[in-house]
Design a protein around this motif. Sequence first.
Motif, PDB file in Angstrom:
ATOM      1  N   ILE A 136       0.819  -1.279   0.144  1.00  0.00           N
ATOM      2  CA  ILE A 136       0.049  -0.081  -0.021  1.00  0.00           C
ATOM      3  C   ILE A 136       0.938   1.111   0.165  1.00  0.00           C
ATOM      4  O   ILE A 136       0.482   2.316  -0.727  1.00  0.00           O
ATOM      5  N   THR A 137       2.035   1.419   0.781  1.00  0.00           N
ATOM      6  CA  THR A 137       2.786   2.558   0.873  1.00  0.00           C
ATOM      7  C   THR A 137       3.607   2.869  -0.113  1.00  0.00           C
ATOM      8  O   THR A 137       4.490   3.754  -0.120  1.00  0.00           O
ATOM      9  N   ILE A 138       4.288   1.505  -0.495  1.00  0.00           N
ATOM     10  CA  ILE A 138       5.618   1.603  -1.099  1.00  0.00           C
ATOM     11  C   ILE A 138       5.393   1.252  -2.857  1.00  0.00           C
ATOM     12  O   ILE A 138       5.438   1.914  -3.617  1.00  0.00           O
ATOM     13  N   GLY A 139       4.753   0.146  -2.931  1.00  0.00           N
ATOM     14  CA  GLY A 139       4.485  -0.719  -4.232  1.00  0.00           C
ATOM     15  C   GLY A 139       3.405   0.260  -5.121  1.00  0.00           C
ATOM     16  O   GLY A 139       3.843   0.596  -6.208  1.00  0.00           O
ATOM     17  N   LEU A 140       2.299   0.268  -4.646  1.00  0.00           N
ATOM     18  CA  LEU A 140       1.193   1.298  -5.326  1.00  0.00           C
ATOM     19  C   LEU A 140       1.724   2.594  -5.785  1.00  0.00           C
ATOM     20  O   LEU A 140       1.382   2.868  -6.719  1.00  0.00           O
ATOM     21  N   PRO A 141       2.072   3.406  -4.860  1.00  0.00           N
ATOM     22  CA  PRO A 141       2.821   4.678  -5.296  1.00  0.00           C
ATOM     23  C   PRO A 141       3.722   4.701  -6.254  1.00  0.00           C
ATOM     24  O   PRO A 141       3.819   5.570  -7.279  1.00  0.00           O
ATOM     25  N   LEU A 142       4.570   3.795  -6.374  1.00  0.00           N
ATOM     26  CA  LEU A 142       5.696   3.580  -7.523  1.00  0.00           C
ATOM     27  C   LEU A 142       5.390   3.353  -8.689  1.00  0.00           C
ATOM     28  O   LEU A 142       5.935   3.540  -9.698  1.00  0.00           O
ATOM     29  N   VAL A 143       4.116   2.547  -8.694  1.00  0.00           N
ATOM     30  CA  VAL A 143       3.497   2.330 -10.056  1.00  0.00           C
ATOM     31  C   VAL A 143       2.235   2.802 -10.471  1.00  0.00           C
ATOM     32  O   VAL A 143       1.389   2.268 -11.083  1.00  0.00           O
ATOM     33  N   ARG A 144       1.761   4.020  -9.827  1.00  0.00           N
ATOM     34  CA  ARG A 144       0.708   4.829  -9.775  1.00  0.00           C
ATOM     35  C   ARG A 144       0.387   4.819 -11.441  1.00  0.00           C
ATOM     36  O   ARG A 144      -0.602   5.057 -11.831  1.00  0.00           O
ATOM     37  N   LEU A 145       1.321   5.138 -12.155  1.00  0.00           N
ATOM     38  CA  LEU A 145       0.908   5.895 -13.755  1.00  0.00           C
ATOM     39  C   LEU A 145       0.467   4.426 -14.429  1.00  0.00           C
ATOM     40  O   LEU A 145      -0.133   4.421 -15.416  1.00  0.00           O
ATOM     41  N   GLU A 146       1.452   3.580 -14.167  1.00  0.00           N
ATOM     42  CA  GLU A 146       1.038   1.881 -14.708  1.00  0.00           C
ATOM     43  C   GLU A 146      -0.216   1.587 -14.215  1.00  0.00           C
ATOM     44  O   GLU A 146      -0.944   0.912 -14.967  1.00  0.00           O
ATOM     45  N   PHE A 147      -0.457   1.991 -12.828  1.00  0.00           N
ATOM     46  CA  PHE A 147      -1.837   1.519 -12.479  1.00  0.00           C
ATOM     47  C   PHE A 147      -3.096   2.305 -13.397  1.00  0.00           C
ATOM     48  O   PHE A 147      -3.991   1.840 -13.558  1.00  0.00           O
ATOM     49  N   LEU A 148      -2.631   3.503 -13.542  1.00  0.00           N
ATOM     50  CA  LEU A 148      -3.885   4.129 -14.107  1.00  0.00           C
ATOM     51  C   LEU A 148      -4.027   3.818 -15.707  1.00  0.00           C
ATOM     52  O   LEU A 148      -4.922   3.633 -16.071  1.00  0.00           O
ATOM     53  N   LYS A 149      -2.856   3.233 -16.390  1.00  0.00           N
ATOM     54  CA  LYS A 149      -2.680   2.834 -17.530  1.00  0.00           C
ATOM     55  C   LYS A 149      -3.478   1.656 -17.679  1.00  0.00           C
ATOM     56  O   LYS A 149      -4.244   1.275 -18.547  1.00  0.00           O
ATOM     57  N   ALA A 150      -3.286   0.639 -16.724  1.00  0.00           N
ATOM     58  CA  ALA A 150      -3.832  -0.490 -16.682  1.00  0.00           C
ATOM     59  C   ALA A 150      -5.558  -0.226 -16.412  1.00  0.00           C
ATOM     60  O   ALA A 150      -6.342  -0.893 -16.873  1.00  0.00           O
ATOM     61  N   ALA A 151      -5.707   0.686 -15.653  1.00  0.00           N
ATOM     62  CA  ALA A 151      -7.388   0.756 -15.503  1.00  0.00           C
ATOM     63  C   ALA A 151      -8.011   1.527 -16.824  1.00  0.00           C
ATOM     64  O   ALA A 151      -8.910   0.955 -17.268  1.00  0.00           O
ATOM     65  N   LEU A 152      -7.411   2.222 -17.306  1.00  0.00           N
ATOM     66  CA  LEU A 152      -7.868   2.569 -18.949  1.00  0.00           C
ATOM     67  C   LEU A 152      -8.013   1.652 -20.024  1.00  0.00           C
ATOM     68  O   LEU A 152      -8.880   1.626 -20.500  1.00  0.00           O
ATOM     69  N   VAL A 153      -6.985   0.708 -19.908  1.00  0.00           N
ATOM     70  CA  VAL A 153      -6.940  -0.393 -20.968  1.00  0.00           C
ATOM     71  C   VAL A 153      -7.948  -1.255 -20.463  1.00  0.00           C
ATOM     72  O   VAL A 153      -8.827  -1.768 -21.384  1.00  0.00           O
ATOM     73  N   GLY A 154      -8.478  -1.655 -18.978  1.00  0.00           N
ATOM     74  CA  GLY A 154      -9.417  -2.677 -18.671  1.00  0.00           C
ATOM     75  C   GLY A 154     -10.863  -1.835 -18.816  1.00  0.00           C
ATOM     76  O   GLY A 154     -11.565  -2.769 -19.315  1.00  0.00           O
ATOM     77  N   PHE A 155     -10.795  -0.725 -18.625  1.00  0.00           N
ATOM     78  CA  PHE A 155     -12.232   0.023 -18.988  1.00  0.00           C
ATOM     79  C   PHE A 155     -12.538  -0.059 -20.579  1.00  0.00           C
ATOM     80  O   PHE A 155     -13.476  -0.129 -21.090  1.00  0.00           O
ATOM     81  N   ALA A 156     -11.570   0.396 -21.370  1.00  0.00           N
ATOM     82  CA  ALA A 156     -11.633   0.248 -22.652  1.00  0.00           C
ATOM     83  C   ALA A 156     -12.014  -1.112 -23.300  1.00  0.00           C
ATOM     84  O   ALA A 156     -12.976  -1.045 -24.116  1.00  0.00           O
ATOM     85  N   HIS A 157     -11.357  -2.123 -22.756  1.00  0.00           N
ATOM     86  CA  HIS A 157     -11.599  -3.230 -23.319  1.00  0.00           C
ATOM     87  C   HIS A 157     -13.053  -3.857 -22.938  1.00  0.00           C
ATOM     88  O   HIS A 157     -13.670  -4.548 -23.744  1.00  0.00           O
TER      89      HIS A 157
END
Length: 225
Positions: A136-157
């Motif tokens: 929660i405190t280290i992993g997610l903040p470091l990959v926040r942009l990739e997390f956003l990209k994955a959300a966009l791709v998942g939504f679009a798919h």
Amino acid sequence: MDTFSAEIWQSVALTIELASLTTMILLVVGAPLAWWLARSKTVLSKAVATIIALPLVLPPTALGFCVLVLLGPNRPGGFLASFWGEHTLAFTFAGIVVGSVLSALPLVVQPIHNAFIAIGGGPLVNQRASPLYAFITIGLPLVRLEFLKAALVGFAHSIGTFGVVMMIGGNIPGRTKVLSAYVIDYVQASRWSEASWISGGMVMFAFAVIFILTFIDKRCARRGT
């Protein structure tokens, strides 16, 4: 034309609801799963990663049929449906959510998984932190942009999904019939104008998503330099 508009807007609302719910489930389930896969070296994790990747190579109709069987009566889906008085999840909105999640799961898990691998173990040197706290405190903040990209791709798919939903939901208007199904219906009925409008709108939506992803990629590249 009024009938056409009513049909389409009803389907648009259903499709957006499906994509939104699917994306939320994908992120809640996919991010911890990607974290575990990036840190685990067991045979089990390799098997799970393989199962997650199956929708990338399975025909959507085949995946949909397998899920349809599992959602039927006397199957896991029937057991779950019994909690609210139903006997099956097949041909229901809940059923197409399950199919949509499974179909888009590798598109969300794999990018986040690769991002977790890329950050390595350096930021996780504090051995006193629990895995959940580190996630929660280290992993997610470091990959926040990739997390956003994955959300966009998942939504679009999920917006463009058809084969899996068709097999599981049966394209019931107002309940399981998503927007992409109307393209097939209108082409078969030689209603080219309506089919063109829907297809054109979906093309523009896909273009917008990819356009946004290119900006996020540039941001990721600048952050990496």
